[in-house]
Design a protein around this motif. Structure first.
Motif, PDB file in Angstrom:
ATOM      1  N   GLU A  88       0.809  -1.223   0.000  1.00  0.00           N
ATOM      2  CA  GLU A  88       0.000   0.000   0.000  1.00  0.00           C
ATOM      3  C   GLU A  88       0.838   1.266   0.000  1.00  0.00           C
ATOM      4  N   THR A  89       2.088   1.148   0.411  1.00  0.00           N
ATOM      5  CA  THR A  89       2.933   2.347   0.512  1.00  0.00           C
ATOM      6  C   THR A  89       3.952   2.465  -0.615  1.00  0.00           C
ATOM      7  N   LEU A  90       3.887   1.574  -1.591  1.00  0.00           N
ATOM      8  CA  LEU A  90       4.847   1.627  -2.697  1.00  0.00           C
ATOM      9  C   LEU A  90       4.698   2.926  -3.476  1.00  0.00           C
ATOM     10  N   ARG A  91       5.808   3.518  -3.841  1.00  0.00           N
ATOM     11  CA  ARG A  91       5.817   4.727  -4.670  1.00  0.00           C
ATOM     12  C   ARG A  91       6.332   4.423  -6.068  1.00  0.00           C
ATOM     13  N   GLU A  92       6.980   3.275  -6.201  1.00  0.00           N
ATOM     14  CA  GLU A  92       7.520   2.861  -7.492  1.00  0.00           C
ATOM     15  C   GLU A  92       7.400   1.346  -7.581  1.00  0.00           C
ATOM     16  N   PRO A  93       7.413   0.802  -8.782  1.00  0.00           N
ATOM     17  CA  PRO A  93       7.292  -0.651  -8.926  1.00  0.00           C
ATOM     18  C   PRO A  93       8.418  -1.386  -8.184  1.00  0.00           C
ATOM     19  N   ARG A  94       8.047  -2.453  -7.485  1.00  0.00           N
ATOM     20  CA  ARG A  94       9.016  -3.234  -6.712  1.00  0.00           C
ATOM     21  C   ARG A  94       8.809  -4.720  -6.972  1.00  0.00           C
ATOM     22  N   SER A  95       9.881  -5.479  -6.822  1.00  0.00           N
ATOM     23  CA  SER A  95       9.849  -6.922  -7.058  1.00  0.00           C
ATOM     24  C   SER A  95       9.304  -7.665  -5.838  1.00  0.00           C
ATOM     25  N   VAL A  96       8.960  -8.934  -6.072  1.00  0.00           N
ATOM     26  CA  VAL A  96       8.523  -9.794  -4.970  1.00  0.00           C
ATOM     27  C   VAL A  96       9.630  -9.871  -3.924  1.00  0.00           C
ATOM     28  N   ASN A  97      10.867 -10.018  -4.375  1.00  0.00           N
ATOM     29  CA  ASN A  97      11.993 -10.108  -3.435  1.00  0.00           C
ATOM     30  C   ASN A  97      12.069  -8.879  -2.537  1.00  0.00           C
ATOM     31  N   TRP A  98      11.948  -7.706  -3.129  1.00  0.00           N
ATOM     32  CA  TRP A  98      12.052  -6.466  -2.355  1.00  0.00           C
ATOM     33  C   TRP A  98      10.916  -6.376  -1.345  1.00  0.00           C
ATOM     34  N   ILE A  99       9.696  -6.647  -1.807  1.00  0.00           N
ATOM     35  CA  ILE A  99       8.526  -6.559  -0.925  1.00  0.00           C
ATOM     36  C   ILE A  99       8.621  -7.611   0.174  1.00  0.00           C
ATOM     37  N   SER A 100       9.059  -8.812  -0.179  1.00  0.00           N
ATOM     38  CA  SER A 100       9.219  -9.890   0.794  1.00  0.00           C
ATOM     39  C   SER A 100      10.196  -9.484   1.891  1.00  0.00           C
ATOM     40  N   GLU A 101      11.308  -8.891   1.476  1.00  0.00           N
ATOM     41  CA  GLU A 101      12.320  -8.456   2.451  1.00  0.00           C
ATOM     42  C   GLU A 101      11.776  -7.354   3.355  1.00  0.00           C
ATOM     43  N   GLN A 102      11.101  -6.376   2.770  1.00  0.00           N
ATOM     44  CA  GLN A 102      10.556  -5.272   3.555  1.00  0.00           C
ATOM     45  C   GLN A 102       9.493  -5.745   4.547  1.00  0.00           C
ATOM     46  N   ALA A 103       8.683  -6.720   4.121  1.00  0.00           N
ATOM     47  CA  ALA A 103       7.582  -7.213   4.957  1.00  0.00           C
ATOM     48  C   ALA A 103       8.030  -8.303   5.926  1.00  0.00           C
ATOM     49  N   ASP A 104       9.298  -8.707   5.809  1.00  0.00           N
ATOM     50  CA  ASP A 104       9.811  -9.787   6.645  1.00  0.00           C
ATOM     51  C   ASP A 104       8.897 -11.009   6.522  1.00  0.00           C
ATOM     52  N   ALA A 105       8.639 -11.396   5.246  1.00  0.00           N
ATOM     53  CA  ALA A 105       7.733 -12.505   4.955  1.00  0.00           C
ATOM     54  C   ALA A 105       8.394 -13.445   3.949  1.00  0.00           C
ATOM     55  N   ALA A 106       7.929 -14.680   3.936  1.00  0.00           N
ATOM     56  CA  ALA A 106       8.460 -15.669   2.998  1.00  0.00           C
ATOM     57  C   ALA A 106       8.126 -15.263   1.569  1.00  0.00           C
ATOM     58  N   TRP A 107       9.027 -15.621   0.653  1.00  0.00           N
ATOM     59  CA  TRP A 107       8.844 -15.265  -0.752  1.00  0.00           C
ATOM     60  C   TRP A 107       7.533 -15.825  -1.289  1.00  0.00           C
ATOM     61  N   GLY A 108       7.228 -17.100  -1.002  1.00  0.00           N
ATOM     62  CA  GLY A 108       6.013 -17.739  -1.510  1.00  0.00           C
ATOM     63  C   GLY A 108       4.751 -17.046  -1.011  1.00  0.00           C
ATOM     64  N   THR A 109       4.720 -16.711   0.262  1.00  0.00           N
ATOM     65  CA  THR A 109       3.570 -15.999   0.835  1.00  0.00           C
ATOM     66  C   THR A 109       3.436 -14.627   0.191  1.00  0.00           C
ATOM     67  N   THR A 110       4.558 -13.953   0.002  1.00  0.00           N
ATOM     68  CA  THR A 110       4.544 -12.631  -0.625  1.00  0.00           C
ATOM     69  C   THR A 110       4.006 -12.714  -2.040  1.00  0.00           C
ATOM     70  N   SER A 111       4.502 -13.679  -2.808  1.00  0.00           N
ATOM     71  CA  SER A 111       4.056 -13.842  -4.182  1.00  0.00           C
ATOM     72  C   SER A 111       2.553 -14.109  -4.247  1.00  0.00           C
ATOM     73  N   GLU A 112       2.050 -14.993  -3.392  1.00  0.00           N
ATOM     74  CA  GLU A 112       0.609 -15.299  -3.354  1.00  0.00           C
ATOM     75  C   GLU A 112      -0.213 -14.065  -2.992  1.00  0.00           C
ATOM     76  N   GLU A 113       0.241 -13.345  -1.993  1.00  0.00           N
ATOM     77  CA  GLU A 113      -0.522 -12.178  -1.536  1.00  0.00           C
ATOM     78  C   GLU A 113      -0.519 -11.076  -2.596  1.00  0.00           C
ATOM     79  N   LEU A 114       0.607 -10.879  -3.255  1.00  0.00           N
ATOM     80  CA  LEU A 114       0.671  -9.872  -4.313  1.00  0.00           C
ATOM     81  C   LEU A 114      -0.260 -10.244  -5.459  1.00  0.00           C
ATOM     82  N   GLN A 115      -0.314 -11.519  -5.815  1.00  0.00           N
ATOM     83  CA  GLN A 115      -1.221 -11.960  -6.869  1.00  0.00           C
ATOM     84  C   GLN A 115      -2.673 -11.710  -6.458  1.00  0.00           C
ATOM     85  N   ALA A 116      -3.001 -11.966  -5.200  1.00  0.00           N
ATOM     86  CA  ALA A 116      -4.357 -11.698  -4.705  1.00  0.00           C
ATOM     87  C   ALA A 116      -4.679 -10.200  -4.797  1.00  0.00           C
ATOM     88  N   LEU A 117      -3.709  -9.372  -4.471  1.00  0.00           N
ATOM     89  CA  LEU A 117      -3.918  -7.917  -4.554  1.00  0.00           C
ATOM     90  C   LEU A 117      -4.100  -7.467  -6.002  1.00  0.00           C
TER      91      LEU A 117
END
Length: 183
Positions: A27-56
């Motif tokens: 929700e706070t992204l200002r520029e396009p970011r990768s799953v890896n970047w978002i996963s790292e920022q959210a302190d979440a597993a890559w697979g969970t991040t990828s699934e959640e981003l797809q849902a969004l």
């Protein structure tokens, strides 16, 4: 007891589950970011991040951006704009919006008179004036930030006022339809 740098991450992880953290980052992204970047920022597993981003993406809250071989995600800025306008309309009366618009305009006019400029860009140009002390420079930088924020708020409020009747009418129509469906 002193806090270590890791305490903030632990608190973040304890107060929100992984999906909530991913949504918060997205929700706070200002520029396009990768799953890896978002996963790292959210302190979440890559697979969970990828699934959640797809849902969004499926919910229309994010857009996928193909960048060569990398997929990046960014907010749907159009949707965010309309959500902000809708929130302004739902949380304020027309009169409150008009009053806020007047207050913002008055504050900008005061800055224009105080600094003898027409725009925040003109005020920004004055920062190069070699005669300004550090306190005056800080003050002008702060005014520039507030001025820019005020202009954005003014733009949103104007849109809200322009759409106010339409949004209220649409809300009433939905209420009428729901009432008819339940009776």
């Amino acid at each position: 007891m002193s806090e270590s740098p890791g305490d903030g991450v632990q608190s973040w992880a304890e107060s929100m589950n992984a999906r909530e953290r991913i949504r918060s980052v997205a929700e706070t992204l200002r520029e396009p970011r990768s799953v890896n970047w978002i996963s790292e920022q959210a302190d979440a597993a890559w697979g969970t991040t990828s699934e959640e981003l797809q849902a969004l993406v499926e919910q229309g809250q994010l857009r996928r951006v193909e960048d060569g071989e990398t997929t990046r995600y960014r907010p749907d800025f159009t949707r965010l704009l309309f959500e902000e306008i809708r929130t302004l309309i739902e949380e304020n009366t027309r009169e409150e919006l008009r009053n806020e618009l007047a207050a913002i305009t008055e504050e900008i006019e005061e800055w224009q008179a105080t600094y003898d400029v027409e725009t925040w860009e003109d005020l920004e140009q004055s920062l190069a004036d070699g005669d300004l002390g550090s306190e005056e420079l800080r003050e002008r930088r702060d005014v520039i930030a507030f001025w820019r924020e005020n202009e954005e708020d003014r733009r949103l409020i104007k849109h809200a006022l322009e759409l106010y009747s339409d949004v209220i009418a649409a809300r009433e129509e939905m209420t009428d339809v729901a009432d008819r469906a339940t009776s």
